[in-house]
Design a protein around this motif. Structure first.
Motif, PDB file in Angstrom:
ATOM      1  N   ASP A  85       5.989  -0.459  -4.873  1.00  0.00           N
ATOM      2  CA  ASP A  85       6.339  -1.767  -4.404  1.00  0.00           C
ATOM      3  C   ASP A  85       5.171  -2.757  -4.868  1.00  0.00           C
ATOM      4  O   ASP A  85       5.432  -4.073  -5.469  1.00  0.00           O
ATOM      5  CB  ASP A  85       5.999  -1.891  -2.796  1.00  0.00           C
ATOM      6  CG  ASP A  85       7.028  -1.360  -1.848  1.00  0.00           C
ATOM      7  OD1 ASP A  85       8.286  -1.036  -2.739  1.00  0.00           O
ATOM      8  OD2 ASP A  85       7.017  -0.957  -0.930  1.00  0.00           O
ATOM      9  N   LEU A  86       3.873  -2.379  -4.997  1.00  0.00           N
ATOM     10  CA  LEU A  86       2.926  -3.295  -5.721  1.00  0.00           C
ATOM     11  C   LEU A  86       3.082  -3.545  -7.207  1.00  0.00           C
ATOM     12  O   LEU A  86       2.898  -4.562  -7.689  1.00  0.00           O
ATOM     13  CB  LEU A  86       1.544  -2.539  -5.367  1.00  0.00           C
ATOM     14  CG  LEU A  86       0.844  -2.619  -3.971  1.00  0.00           C
ATOM     15  CD1 LEU A  86      -0.225  -1.816  -3.819  1.00  0.00           C
ATOM     16  CD2 LEU A  86       0.458  -4.218  -3.674  1.00  0.00           C
ATOM     17  N   ILE A  87       3.715  -2.602  -7.667  1.00  0.00           N
ATOM     18  CA  ILE A  87       4.066  -2.658  -9.139  1.00  0.00           C
ATOM     19  C   ILE A  87       5.364  -3.888  -9.489  1.00  0.00           C
ATOM     20  O   ILE A  87       5.117  -4.787 -10.096  1.00  0.00           O
ATOM     21  CB  ILE A  87       4.728  -1.373  -9.777  1.00  0.00           C
ATOM     22  CG1 ILE A  87       3.284  -0.406  -9.973  1.00  0.00           C
ATOM     23  CG2 ILE A  87       5.204  -1.616 -11.343  1.00  0.00           C
ATOM     24  CD1 ILE A  87       3.945   1.088 -10.537  1.00  0.00           C
ATOM     25  N   ASP A  88       6.131  -3.723  -8.571  1.00  0.00           N
ATOM     26  CA  ASP A  88       6.988  -4.679  -8.633  1.00  0.00           C
ATOM     27  C   ASP A  88       6.771  -6.070  -8.361  1.00  0.00           C
ATOM     28  O   ASP A  88       6.891  -7.009  -8.776  1.00  0.00           O
ATOM     29  CB  ASP A  88       8.348  -4.535  -7.613  1.00  0.00           C
ATOM     30  CG  ASP A  88       9.178  -3.337  -7.945  1.00  0.00           C
ATOM     31  OD1 ASP A  88       9.400  -3.124  -9.196  1.00  0.00           O
ATOM     32  OD2 ASP A  88       9.913  -2.628  -7.238  1.00  0.00           O
ATOM     33  N   GLU A  89       5.618  -6.043  -7.335  1.00  0.00           N
ATOM     34  CA  GLU A  89       4.908  -7.546  -6.900  1.00  0.00           C
ATOM     35  C   GLU A  89       4.027  -7.931  -8.202  1.00  0.00           C
ATOM     36  O   GLU A  89       3.634  -9.227  -8.290  1.00  0.00           O
ATOM     37  CB  GLU A  89       4.090  -7.500  -5.685  1.00  0.00           C
ATOM     38  CG  GLU A  89       4.999  -7.003  -4.490  1.00  0.00           C
ATOM     39  CD  GLU A  89       4.072  -6.646  -3.282  1.00  0.00           C
ATOM     40  OE1 GLU A  89       2.831  -6.893  -3.360  1.00  0.00           O
ATOM     41  OE2 GLU A  89       4.771  -6.007  -2.378  1.00  0.00           O
ATOM     42  N   ILE A 114       8.242  -2.632 -17.116  1.00  0.00           N
ATOM     43  CA  ILE A 114       7.513  -2.699 -15.956  1.00  0.00           C
ATOM     44  C   ILE A 114       8.144  -2.221 -14.699  1.00  0.00           C
ATOM     45  O   ILE A 114       7.472  -1.087 -14.041  1.00  0.00           O
ATOM     46  CB  ILE A 114       6.737  -3.803 -15.564  1.00  0.00           C
ATOM     47  CG1 ILE A 114       5.951  -4.418 -16.854  1.00  0.00           C
ATOM     48  CG2 ILE A 114       5.728  -3.756 -14.502  1.00  0.00           C
ATOM     49  CD1 ILE A 114       4.888  -3.268 -17.589  1.00  0.00           C
ATOM     50  N   SER A 115       9.318  -2.658 -14.181  1.00  0.00           N
ATOM     51  CA  SER A 115       9.894  -2.212 -13.402  1.00  0.00           C
ATOM     52  C   SER A 115      10.497  -0.640 -13.394  1.00  0.00           C
ATOM     53  O   SER A 115      10.278  -0.023 -12.323  1.00  0.00           O
ATOM     54  CB  SER A 115      11.104  -3.263 -12.872  1.00  0.00           C
ATOM     55  OG  SER A 115      12.125  -3.032 -13.851  1.00  0.00           O
ATOM     56  N   ARG A 116      10.676  -0.381 -14.679  1.00  0.00           N
ATOM     57  CA  ARG A 116      10.962   1.238 -14.552  1.00  0.00           C
ATOM     58  C   ARG A 116       9.752   1.869 -14.210  1.00  0.00           C
ATOM     59  O   ARG A 116      10.080   3.207 -13.852  1.00  0.00           O
ATOM     60  CB  ARG A 116      11.036   1.515 -16.108  1.00  0.00           C
ATOM     61  CG  ARG A 116      11.190   2.818 -16.707  1.00  0.00           C
ATOM     62  CD  ARG A 116      12.058   3.735 -16.152  1.00  0.00           C
ATOM     63  NE  ARG A 116      11.858   5.249 -16.429  1.00  0.00           N
ATOM     64  CZ  ARG A 116      12.209   5.740 -17.569  1.00  0.00           C
ATOM     65  NH1 ARG A 116      12.951   5.034 -18.554  1.00  0.00           N
ATOM     66  NH2 ARG A 116      11.989   7.094 -17.773  1.00  0.00           N
ATOM     67  N   GLY A 117       8.517   1.733 -14.419  1.00  0.00           N
ATOM     68  CA  GLY A 117       7.139   2.143 -13.970  1.00  0.00           C
ATOM     69  C   GLY A 117       7.329   2.462 -12.096  1.00  0.00           C
ATOM     70  O   GLY A 117       7.049   3.375 -11.807  1.00  0.00           O
ATOM     71  N   SER A 193      -5.434   0.392 -16.524  1.00  0.00           N
ATOM     72  CA  SER A 193      -6.530  -0.086 -15.782  1.00  0.00           C
ATOM     73  C   SER A 193      -6.149  -0.878 -14.480  1.00  0.00           C
ATOM     74  O   SER A 193      -6.543  -0.640 -13.424  1.00  0.00           O
ATOM     75  CB  SER A 193      -7.465  -0.942 -16.297  1.00  0.00           C
ATOM     76  OG  SER A 193      -8.513  -1.458 -15.582  1.00  0.00           O
ATOM     77  N   ILE A 194      -5.026  -1.732 -14.687  1.00  0.00           N
ATOM     78  CA  ILE A 194      -4.388  -2.373 -13.679  1.00  0.00           C
ATOM     79  C   ILE A 194      -3.737  -1.203 -12.515  1.00  0.00           C
ATOM     80  O   ILE A 194      -3.806  -1.557 -11.556  1.00  0.00           O
ATOM     81  CB  ILE A 194      -3.729  -3.541 -13.861  1.00  0.00           C
ATOM     82  CG1 ILE A 194      -4.170  -4.586 -14.805  1.00  0.00           C
ATOM     83  CG2 ILE A 194      -2.789  -4.141 -12.842  1.00  0.00           C
ATOM     84  CD1 ILE A 194      -3.270  -5.731 -15.357  1.00  0.00           C
TER      85      ILE A 194
END
Length: 488
Positions: A85-89, A114-117, A193-194
């Motif tokens: 969820d945080l990746i999507d945000e 990125i959303s694939r992650g 890193s993020i």
């Protein structure tokens, strides 16, 4: 070493250039320059780890392992879903940093990469939770196969698509119950890193997810040879893979590797030539820095001229330029050293007398651009045919009969991927079975089912990732056997 709070601004986003170990930022006294492919400028001075940092990270992962393993698949899934969820945000932040760091097209990063992650994390958490242990009766006993977390895992990822490929490997490791030490490539380390900070924000206990920065021959070598590791997963070159495999073998640590490709793109005379030519021109995506790309165009003689005409037309539509611009379709190469490597392949091919059909020189679009290049070799044994260039360079060969196409396709040491264009189901099945590759696409390219096995044959790799194949790798499988009637 010392804990620090120093950060740098990259593409308007604050990023830490230091390691993430045991839930804290850790700096090294020695640092290295991270160069942006967009303008070849330095965007960060990154901590350059070594043996001490590698030991600290593995020790942290080892200490965190019992608690993480004890949570079970369902308990771990809650953390992993929060991370997804945080990746999507944070798609915009991650896309901006990865674009500056690696120069993948910004619109692609925002729209799908990125959303694939996030999808990787959700998929593996759900697969691990849904796993059903196998039960059966045999020889008067009741049996059950149990999947147990293996332990601390080292994950070493390449510089192309660093964020997505890191999630592709760390997601099954974490879902299976392993703790992770991730070592991203030194040419594009910042999006990982993020990722470490997002894992902390998702509530991951300290030491479950660690990130080491630095060079492979320094911190990477110390990492993969650490005696507390239980698994090693690598994506990169065959040369580095062999060295890592030897280090893992010394400690009898299971090792999986994906080590590049030299994929054939075979076009038969019954194919949709328009679709095939369009897809062939698309192999220059990310400036050819894609291990799965079909870099060897192998076209049936009877349609070769027509195919080439369409290929050039589609290639004329491509735009080399700033990867932040929506109009750009081909991005720069990752690093000055890599540009020299790609250029060296082409210059040697030119010197050997192979025909440069198109391109073959640096572009004026920017300091790290190389023109999309097509080479017609005079011999299938040529270096330009047999070796992975990993740049915007394709070769063009023709064949007369199906058997010749298969022979050409299987004529290199690599075996990662293949692409076929034909309208015959029989030929698709027949040729698809014969091409030595971990995956063969027919009339499409780069469509990935996360539950399917993924990996290479020959020097393209060892082991398989994807679905339960990955979860099994990060697990120890054992059999519980109970004498029937002996327990109540």
């Amino acid at each position: 070493m010392s804990s620090v709070t120093g950060r740098v601004e990259v593409a308007g986003v604050e990023v830490s250039p230091d390691h993430f170990i045991g839930g804290e930022r850790v700096a090294s006294q020695s640092r290295f320059e991270d160069v942006s492919p967009i303008d070849a400028g330095v965007i960060a001075e990154v901590s350059r780890g070594g043996e001490r940092e590698a030991d600290q990270a593995v020790q942290a992962a080892n200490e965190a392992f019992p608690g993480w393993a004890a949570l079970g698949p369902a308990g771990r899934a809650g953390y992993i879903h929060r991370l997804a969820d945080l990746i999507d945000e944070n798609v915009e932040r991650l896309a901006a940093v990865e674009n500056a760091d690696m120069a993948m097209l910004l619109r692609s990063l925002r729209a799908r990469v990125i959303s694939r992650g996030a999808k990787n994390f959700r998929s593996y958490a759900d697969l691990a939770t849904a796993y059903e242990e196998r039960d059966w009766h045999s020889l008067g006993t009741w049996n059950r196969v149990q999947r147990m977390p293996a332990g601390p895992a080292a994950v070493i990822t390449p510089w192309n698509a660093p964020f997505m490929l890191s999630t592709w490997k760390t997601a099954p490791a974490l879902a299976a119950g392993c703790t992770v030490v991730l070592k991203p490539a030194e040419w594009s380390p910042l999006s990982c890193s993020i990722l470490a900070e997002l894992a902390a924000e998702a509530g991951f206990p300290p030491g479950v997810f660690n990130v080491l920065q630095g060079y492979g021959e320094e911190v990477g070598a110390s990492l993969v040879s650490h005696p507390l590791l239980k698994r090693v997963s690598f994506t990169g070159s065959p040369e580095a893979g062999r060295q890592i495999g030897v280090a893992a073998a010394r400690n009898l640590v299971p090792f999986t590797a994906e080590m590049g490709g030299k994929g054939p793109l075979i076009v038969f005379e019954d194919a949709d030539l328009d679709a095939a030519a369009r897809k062939a021109a698309g192999q220059y995506d990310d400036s050819g820095q894609v291990c799965l790309a079909g870099t060897r165009l192998i076209v049936q003689e009877s349609v070769a001229d027509e195919f080439l005409e369409k290929f050039h037309r589609y290639l004329d539509e491509q735009v080399l330029g700033d990867p932040r611009e929506d109009s750009t379709t081909i991005s720069p190469l990752i690093h000055p050293e890599h540009l020299q490597r790609v250029e060296g392949f082409v210059e040697r091919a030119r010197a050997e007398g192979h025909r440069i059909v198109r391109g073959g020189r640096r572009s004026e679009a920017g300091p790290l651009f190389y023109e999309p290049t097509l080479i017609e070799p005079t011999s299938n044994d040529a270096e330009i045919v047999q070796s992975e260039v990993f740049g915007p360079v394709l070769t063009f060969q023709t064949f007369s009969e199906e058997e010749e196409a298969v022979a050409l396709a299987n004529s290199t040491e690599y075996g990662l991927s293949g692409v076929l264009y034909t309208t015959s189901l029989g030929r698709a099945d027949r040729v698809g079975r014969q091409v030595r590759a971990g995956i063969v696409w027919v009339n499409t390219f780069l469509v990935r089912d996360l539950t399917a096995p993924f990996g290479g044959m020959d020097i393209s790799g060892i082991g398989r990732e994807g679905g339960d194949y990955a979860l099994d790798f990060y697990s120890e499988l054992k059999t519980l056997q109970i004498l029937e009637g002996s327990v109540g």
